[in-house]
Design a protein around this motif. Structure first.
Motif, PDB file in Angstrom:
ATOM      1  N   CYS A  68      49.367  91.883 -25.299  1.00 15.92           N
ATOM      2  CA  CYS A  68      48.042  92.443 -24.977  1.00 15.92           C
ATOM      3  C   CYS A  68      47.317  92.788 -26.278  1.00 15.92           C
ATOM      4  CB  CYS A  68      48.196  93.685 -24.100  1.00 15.92           C
ATOM      5  SG  CYS A  68      46.677  94.624 -23.925  1.00 15.92           S
ATOM      6  N   CYS A  71      46.741  96.896 -26.437  1.00 15.86           N
ATOM      7  CA  CYS A  71      47.806  97.888 -26.623  1.00 15.86           C
ATOM      8  C   CYS A  71      49.124  97.300 -27.115  1.00 15.86           C
ATOM      9  CB  CYS A  71      48.033  98.665 -25.321  1.00 15.86           C
ATOM     10  SG  CYS A  71      48.930  97.705 -24.072  1.00 15.86           S
ATOM     11  N   CYS A  82      46.980  93.416 -18.297  1.00 16.05           N
ATOM     12  CA  CYS A  82      48.086  94.124 -18.946  1.00 16.05           C
ATOM     13  C   CYS A  82      48.677  95.155 -18.000  1.00 16.05           C
ATOM     14  CB  CYS A  82      47.581  94.803 -20.213  1.00 16.05           C
ATOM     15  SG  CYS A  82      48.826  95.817 -21.031  1.00 16.05           S
ATOM     16  N   GLN A  84      50.321  97.662 -18.794  1.00 13.75           N
ATOM     17  CA  GLN A  84      50.313  98.987 -19.419  1.00 13.75           C
ATOM     18  C   GLN A  84      48.908  99.600 -19.403  1.00 13.75           C
ATOM     19  OE1 GLN A  84      52.341 101.136 -20.473  1.00 13.75           O
ATOM     20  NE2 GLN A  84      51.799 102.078 -22.425  1.00 13.75           N
ATOM     21  N   CYS A  85      47.889  98.824 -19.877  1.00 13.92           N
ATOM     22  CA  CYS A  85      46.549  99.407 -20.017  1.00 13.92           C
ATOM     23  C   CYS A  85      45.509  98.728 -19.140  1.00 13.92           C
ATOM     24  CB  CYS A  85      46.093  99.360 -21.479  1.00 13.92           C
ATOM     25  SG  CYS A  85      45.697  97.694 -22.045  1.00 13.92           S
TER      26      CYS A  85
END
Ligand SMILES: [Zn+2]
Ligand SMILES: [Zn+2]
Length: 344
Positions: A68, A71, A82, A84-85
């Motif tokens: 990504c 991040c 992503c 995560q983010c």
């Protein structure tokens, strides 16, 4: 070269958490550190040791992970956002894969462990002394080359006076006599006699003798790697025997040399007397070859003498007390006879 289709099996790559130092986390299973929650650094994955391999069952490979851009979290190849983010992964960069690695073949594990501890103790010293050895060898080679170049090209032209001549002429004579020879029996000459045979190695044959296998590990970039068995056929060398024949045969061959020599400018051929000349009977002789050598002796102003072998025509033209020039090597004080020229 490959004998059979290689067997492949998929295993997890490993990674170490840089934040809490938890080691040997699984590349596919642990996208985040189970201990502190930090994200996996996909570019620091590594191949596990043999006894730490974790197999991945029913693995479906969809491609290397993407990092990504927002991040730095590694995401599966087919993810659009992503995990995560939530950023879009449209311009995400593919994770860098490790180079394929070959493991040395079929060694019992204990032995390879022992090798590792050996490696830790000895190599630095050995490597250093080797480097010095190569350095010295290289230096010696350069010096040697410089000396050779100087010896060949560093010359001075000197004036020389002819002080003498030398000539020698030779007639080589061969005689007809029994000779000891050998040949493979199928190539035996018809005139051979007093025969004996022996079995000897004639050539060598490559015979297939199983195969050598190596394990190759291939990082797939998605937290897993595959192991492939690479096998190549192995050969052993075996002698092929044949009958060798030892025999006698009557043939012409070199017997003696008749020479004549002198220190004047009137060379002549020596008198040749042959036994029952040119008849192929035991004890008879014939001429094989004639050779001649003509040498001129020169002196420089410091009374140093040089010998030059030259062709007969040139030799005749080098009159006593005539003056010539020639290149003389400065390093070895050797005369270059090709450069011999009349003065003016
Ligand atoms: Zn951690
Ligand atoms: Zn992200």
């Amino acid at each position: 070269m490959m004998m059979k289709t290689p067997q492949t099996k998929t295993y997890e790559m490993l990674w170490d958490c840089a934040y809490c130092n938890t080691a040997k986390l699984l590349g596919k299973t642990h996208r985040f550190c189970p201990n502190c929650g930090a994200q996996q650094e996909a570019n620091k994955r590594y191949y596990p040791a043999d006894d730490e391999k974790v197999a991945v069952e029913d693995h479906r490979y969809i491609g290397a992970d993407k990092t990504c851009a927002a991040c730095q979290t590694a995401n599966a190849a087919d993810a659009a956002f992503c995990m995560q983010c939530g950023a879009a992964l449209s311009d995400a960069i593919q994770v860098k894969s490790l180079r394929a690695e070959l493991q040395s073949a079929r060694k019992p594990f204990k032995q390879s462990k022992q090798n590792q501890s050996d490696k830790l103790e000895t190599p630095p010293v050995v490597k250093k002394s080797r480097q010095f050895l190569f350095l010295w060898l290289g230096l010696a080679a350069v010096v040697l080359l410089a000396v050779v170049v100087l010896a060949v090209f560093w010359t001075k032209v000197q004036t020389l006076v002819v002080t003498g001549h030398h000539w020698s002429r030779a007639v080589l004579v061969e005689d007809y006599a029994p000779r000891h020879e050998s040949a493979w029996c199928e190539q035996l000459p018809q005139q051979a006699y007093a025969l004996s045979r022996k079995q000897e190695t004639r050539s060598y044959q490559q015979i297939a003798d199983g195969e050598v296998c190596q394990t190759q590990r291939l990082d797939q970039g998605d937290g897993t790697y595959v192991e492939k068995e690479l096998c190549q056929p192995k050969y052993r060398r075996e002698p092929v025997y044949a009958d060798k024949c030892y025999y006698q045969i009557d043939r012409w061959a070199y017997a003696r040399t008749i020479t004549a020599k002198g220190d004047d400018l009137q060379p002549y051929w020596p008198k040749v007397q042959l036994q029952c000349a040119n008849q192929p009977r035991i004890g008879c002789e014939r001429e094989q070859e004639r050779t001649a050598e003509y040498t001129v002796i020169l002196q420089n102003q410091q009374q140093q003498a040089y010998d030059c072998p030259v062709a007969q025509e040139k030799w005749q033209s080098l009159a006593n007390n005539s003056t010539w020039t020639a290149e003389i090597g400065k390093l070895l004080n050797d005369i270059r006879c090709d450069s011999l020229q009349p003065l003016d």
